[in-house]
Scaffold this motif. Structure first.
Motif, PDB file in Angstrom:
ATOM      1  N   LEU A  29       0.855  -1.185   0.000  1.00 30.71           N
ATOM      2  CA  LEU A  29       0.000   0.000   0.000  1.00 30.71           C
ATOM      3  C   LEU A  29       0.890   1.233   0.000  1.00 30.71           C
ATOM      4  N   ASP A  30       0.394   2.304  -0.567  1.00 31.13           N
ATOM      5  CA  ASP A  30       1.174   3.538  -0.516  1.00 31.13           C
ATOM      6  C   ASP A  30       1.122   4.113   0.906  1.00 31.13           C
ATOM      7  N   ARG A  31       2.090   4.948   1.216  1.00 26.49           N
ATOM      8  CA  ARG A  31       2.253   5.490   2.566  1.00 26.49           C
ATOM      9  C   ARG A  31       1.016   6.249   3.038  1.00 26.49           C
ATOM     10  N   ARG A  32       0.425   7.055   2.180  1.00 28.98           N
ATOM     11  CA  ARG A  32      -0.750   7.848   2.566  1.00 28.98           C
ATOM     12  C   ARG A  32      -1.955   6.973   2.890  1.00 28.98           C
ATOM     13  N   THR A  33      -2.137   5.922   2.115  1.00 32.93           N
ATOM     14  CA  THR A  33      -3.255   5.015   2.389  1.00 32.93           C
ATOM     15  C   THR A  33      -3.085   4.370   3.753  1.00 32.93           C
TER      16      THR A  33
END
Length: 110
Positions: free
Chosen positions: A3-7
């Motif tokens: 998953l991307d960091r923001r998610t």
């Protein structure tokens, strides 16, 4: 498939909710595999975006002694039979089980 960091940050902060969870503790590998596949099918059908898969950490201290499910579940999630359901995975934050759990981003149903 991470998953991307923001998610991940939105999940940890509670901005993005965890729509469903499954606890695989105490199951055999075959039972856990079958239950996980069924769970992800149902989650996708229900429109879930993010689910929590609890594997447990295992009882050993050394990395090779970690729980079987802790090692196997990420491998299963990368198999062809799970690709239609899994968009990404990431280790859960400590507040959601840390190393003993995974965030799974569920693909939209086609």
């Amino acid at each position: 498939m991470q998953l991307d960091r923001r998610t991940k940050q939105r999940i940890v902060r509670g901005t993005d909710s965890i729509d469903a969870r499954i606890d695989l503790h105490g199951r055999t590998q075959n039972d856990a595999h079958e239950a996980l596949l069924h769970f992800l099918r149902r989650a996708q059908a229900d429109g879930a975006k993010t689910v929590l898969v609890i594997t447990g950490k295992g009882s050993g201290n050394a990395p090779r002694e970690r729980g079987v499910l802790r090692r196997q579940v990420p491998l299963w999630l990368s198999l062809a039979e799970f690709r239609a359901y899994v968009h990404g995975i990431e280790d859960a934050h400590v507040s959601h089980g840390g190393e003993g759990a995974l965030y799974v981003r569920v693909r939209k149903a086609r």
